[in-house]
Design a protein around this motif. Structure first.
Motif, PDB file in Angstrom:
ATOM      1  N   ALA A  56      27.027 -86.457 -48.995  1.00  0.00           N
ATOM      2  CA  ALA A  56      26.756 -87.706 -49.706  1.00  0.00           C
ATOM      3  C   ALA A  56      25.263 -88.007 -49.722  1.00  0.00           C
ATOM      4  O   ALA A  56      24.702 -88.380 -50.759  1.00  0.00           O
ATOM      5  CB  ALA A  56      27.535 -88.856 -49.058  1.00  0.00           C
ATOM      6  N   TYR A  57      24.600 -87.832 -48.563  1.00  0.00           N
ATOM      7  CA  TYR A  57      23.165 -88.081 -48.508  1.00  0.00           C
ATOM      8  C   TYR A  57      22.379 -87.020 -49.267  1.00  0.00           C
ATOM      9  O   TYR A  57      21.324 -87.309 -49.853  1.00  0.00           O
ATOM     10  CB  TYR A  57      22.688 -88.164 -47.059  1.00  0.00           C
ATOM     11  N   ALA A  58      22.888 -85.782 -49.282  1.00  0.00           N
ATOM     12  CA  ALA A  58      22.215 -84.723 -50.043  1.00  0.00           C
ATOM     13  C   ALA A  58      22.188 -85.075 -51.528  1.00  0.00           C
ATOM     14  O   ALA A  58      21.171 -84.859 -52.215  1.00  0.00           O
ATOM     15  CB  ALA A  58      22.917 -83.389 -49.829  1.00  0.00           C
ATOM     16  N   LYS A  59      23.266 -85.640 -52.006  1.00  0.00           N
ATOM     17  CA  LYS A  59      23.324 -86.044 -53.416  1.00  0.00           C
ATOM     18  C   LYS A  59      22.300 -87.135 -53.694  1.00  0.00           C
ATOM     19  O   LYS A  59      21.555 -87.065 -54.689  1.00  0.00           O
ATOM     20  CB  LYS A  59      24.736 -86.525 -53.751  1.00  0.00           C
ATOM     21  N   LEU A  60      22.230 -88.150 -52.815  1.00  0.00           N
ATOM     22  CA  LEU A  60      21.251 -89.225 -52.989  1.00  0.00           C
ATOM     23  C   LEU A  60      19.831 -88.684 -52.948  1.00  0.00           C
ATOM     24  O   LEU A  60      18.981 -89.075 -53.750  1.00  0.00           O
ATOM     25  CB  LEU A  60      21.405 -90.268 -51.878  1.00  0.00           C
ATOM     26  N   ARG A  61      19.582 -87.778 -52.012  1.00  0.00           N
ATOM     27  CA  ARG A  61      18.225 -87.251 -51.794  1.00  0.00           C
ATOM     28  C   ARG A  61      17.700 -86.539 -53.037  1.00  0.00           C
ATOM     29  O   ARG A  61      16.511 -86.612 -53.349  1.00  0.00           O
ATOM     30  CB  ARG A  61      18.268 -86.296 -50.599  1.00  0.00           C
ATOM     31  N   GLU A  62      18.587 -85.861 -53.756  1.00  0.00           N
ATOM     32  CA  GLU A  62      18.150 -85.119 -54.934  1.00  0.00           C
ATOM     33  C   GLU A  62      18.096 -86.002 -56.169  1.00  0.00           C
ATOM     34  O   GLU A  62      17.415 -85.674 -57.142  1.00  0.00           O
ATOM     35  CB  GLU A  62      19.070 -83.920 -55.169  1.00  0.00           C
TER      36      GLU A  62
ATOM     37  N   ALA B 214      16.926 -89.246 -56.251  1.00  0.00           N
ATOM     38  CA  ALA B 214      15.698 -90.048 -56.254  1.00  0.00           C
ATOM     39  C   ALA B 214      15.190 -90.174 -54.825  1.00  0.00           C
ATOM     40  O   ALA B 214      15.968 -90.130 -53.875  1.00  0.00           O
ATOM     41  CB  ALA B 214      15.968 -91.441 -56.832  1.00  0.00           C
ATOM     42  N   PRO B 215      13.867 -90.340 -54.661  1.00  0.00           N
ATOM     43  CA  PRO B 215      13.326 -90.504 -53.302  1.00  0.00           C
ATOM     44  C   PRO B 215      13.739 -91.827 -52.657  1.00  0.00           C
ATOM     45  O   PRO B 215      13.825 -91.919 -51.440  1.00  0.00           O
ATOM     46  CB  PRO B 215      11.810 -90.432 -53.517  1.00  0.00           C
ATOM     47  N   LEU B 216      13.972 -92.846 -53.480  1.00  0.00           N
ATOM     48  CA  LEU B 216      14.445 -94.137 -52.992  1.00  0.00           C
ATOM     49  C   LEU B 216      15.670 -94.547 -53.797  1.00  0.00           C
ATOM     50  O   LEU B 216      15.720 -94.341 -55.018  1.00  0.00           O
ATOM     51  CB  LEU B 216      13.372 -95.231 -53.175  1.00  0.00           C
ATOM     52  N   VAL B 217      16.669 -95.086 -53.124  1.00  0.00           N
ATOM     53  CA  VAL B 217      17.841 -95.617 -53.812  1.00  0.00           C
ATOM     54  C   VAL B 217      18.129 -97.008 -53.274  1.00  0.00           C
ATOM     55  O   VAL B 217      17.899 -97.294 -52.099  1.00  0.00           O
ATOM     56  CB  VAL B 217      19.076 -94.712 -53.640  1.00  0.00           C
ATOM     57  N   ARG B 218      18.619 -97.871 -54.144  1.00  0.00           N
ATOM     58  CA  ARG B 218      18.921 -99.233 -53.745  1.00  0.00           C
ATOM     59  C   ARG B 218      20.289 -99.246 -53.092  1.00  0.00           C
ATOM     60  O   ARG B 218      21.260 -98.696 -53.629  1.00  0.00           O
ATOM     61  CB  ARG B 218      18.918-100.130 -54.978  1.00  0.00           C
ATOM     62  N   ILE B 219      20.394 -99.819 -51.906  1.00  0.00           N
ATOM     63  CA  ILE B 219      21.663 -99.888 -51.204  1.00  0.00           C
ATOM     64  C   ILE B 219      21.981-101.340 -50.901  1.00  0.00           C
ATOM     65  O   ILE B 219      21.111-102.209 -50.880  1.00  0.00           O
ATOM     66  CB  ILE B 219      21.662 -99.058 -49.901  1.00  0.00           C
ATOM     67  N   GLY B 220      23.245-101.612 -50.639  1.00  0.00           N
ATOM     68  CA  GLY B 220      23.659-102.963 -50.294  1.00  0.00           C
ATOM     69  C   GLY B 220      24.715-102.935 -49.222  1.00  0.00           C
ATOM     70  O   GLY B 220      25.496-101.977 -49.112  1.00  0.00           O
TER      71      GLY B 220
END
Length: 410
Positions: A20-26, A28-34
């Motif tokens: 899941a984090y690998a997908k986020l990492r590729e 964008a360098p920053l993602v908005r989370i809540g």
């Protein structure tokens, strides 16, 4: 970038966080989370960016240092979230981890002598002695819980020794240490008992100094003659308990499970025990139980990792994502106990920048001794339940996910 796009409570982050984090990492360098009912923040996912966030002076840990800020500081938020009695609030406010700039540098400068590598290495024979005693007792029983019977009393006793708690008092103090961080604990009672004990210890060490942390903190002075006050010393002791005891006591069983999941690497380590320091670094990278850094707040409108950040925005670095970043680690999902990183390449289990963990050397020593005694000097340790039966407690959404127990047989 959308606002927000990700919730770390989604099943994908609990079922298969690495992917899941690998997908986020590729993406964008920053993602908005809540978080449910909580603030929205930017999650920093790449290793070099997380290191940069932890070192950038424009990003502060105390929200009250953001010009024109409105609302409570991080310390105030922590006190409210934990429902702390009023008398505990000063110790949270004095926490060096929640300080920035000159005040953080001042405390760090005064505290560092208590955590020198030389002082930590001097504890190794004692760590060996405690470990051997605990394992003898567990072997005599034949079976037990690796956390309750070994890793927790090991790291708890070492921290008691480091702080300077008299041996006769250690069982009671370790009980308070475990109680005041338990989900259903009476924080007021156990926390107050800890504070009262440390205050008394400070007075005794002022009168009769010893070779322990409290004595070093009492004696510490900087070049201007500045000293730590009693509240700051108590705060350092409580922080040492939280960060030095609980995190390492849960790292040890997680590291054991990781090596059992990689029997070829366990066999290699048994054949080459001299690789143990490298193995600890590798296991800290992939079995670290602290998944995220504390939030940092932007003191100005800025660009970070190519993304526009507004003053007051919060950023938090994902250690879990950063430690699996293929930009830094070849085959990051592979456990390699002989992995040697090039200069400048680091895992982030201990953080980075001015807030780098002062107890990193001790954590490494405890990990080395534990794995040496559990898996190298012995080859009889068995986990007596299947992986599907393991139970975890997650402190906060997206936060530390800790094993409740690890039943074993020797």
């Amino acid at each position: 970038m959308s606002d927000p796009i990700v919730s770390l409570t989604n099943p994908e982050f609990t079922d298969d966080p690495i992917r899941a984090y690998a997908k986020l990492r590729e993406e964008a360098p920053l993602v908005r989370i809540g978080f449910p009912g909580g603030p929205r923040v930017w999650l920093v996912t790449r290793n070099e960016d997380v290191k940069a966030a932890l070192s950038d002076p424009r990003l502060v840990v105390d929200y009250s240092n953001v010009p024109g800020h409105q609302g409570p500081s991080v310390a105030d938020q922590m006190a409210a979230a934990l429902d702390l009695p009023d008398e505990f609030v000063p110790y949270v406010a004095a926490n060096m981890m929640l300080k920035d700039g000159k005040e953080h540098a001042r405390q760090r400068r005064l505290i560092t002598p208590a955590f020198t590598v030389r002082r930590m290495k001097a504890l190794r024979p004692r760590v060996e002695q405690i470990s051997a005693r605990l394992l003898d007792a567990l072997a005599e029983k034949g079976s037990g819980d690796l956390i309750e019977d070994y890793s927790s009393p090991l790291t708890g006793t070492v921290i008691c020794d480091l702080i300077g708690i008299d041996e006769a008092d250690q069982p009671q103090v370790r009980k308070w240490m475990n109680e005041y961080t338990a989900p259903d604990a009476d924080l007021a009672a156990s926390g107050q008992a800890m504070v009262d004990y440390i205050k008394d210890l400070i007075e005794r060490r002022r009168a009769e100094p010893r070779e322990d942390m409290v004595s070093a903190l009492v004696a510490a002075r900087d070049e201007n003659g500045d000293r730590l006050n009693e509240t700051e010393i108590v705060s350092v002791a409580l922080t040492t308990v939280n960060n030095g005891h609980h995190s390492t006591s849960h790292f040890i069983p997680t590291a054991v499970l990781t090596l059992f999941d990689n029997p070829d690497q366990l066999a290699l380590l048994r054949a080459k025990p001299e690789a143990l320091p490298h193995a600890i670094n590798e296991l800290m990278r992939i079995a670290n139980v602290v998944p995220t850094a504390g939030p940092r707040y932007a003191t100005e409108d800025m660009e970070f990792a190519g993304c526009p950040i507004r003053k007051g925005d919060a950023l938090t670095g994902s250690y879990l994502s950063a430690n699996y970043d293929p930009r830094v680690f070849a085959d990051p999902e592979t456990c390699d106990v002989e992995r040697v990183l090039e200069r400048g390449q680091t895992h982030l289990a201990y953080g980075a920048g001015s807030h780098f963990c002062p107890g990193a050397a001790l954590a490494g020593i405890e990990g080395e001794v534990a794995l040496d005694h559990l898996l190298l000097k012995r080859d009889t340790l068995e986990v007596t339940i299947g992986r599907e039966q393991l139970r975890y407690t997650e402190a906060t959404p997206g936060g530390a996910r800790l094993l409740d127990a690890l039943p074993v047989r020797l």
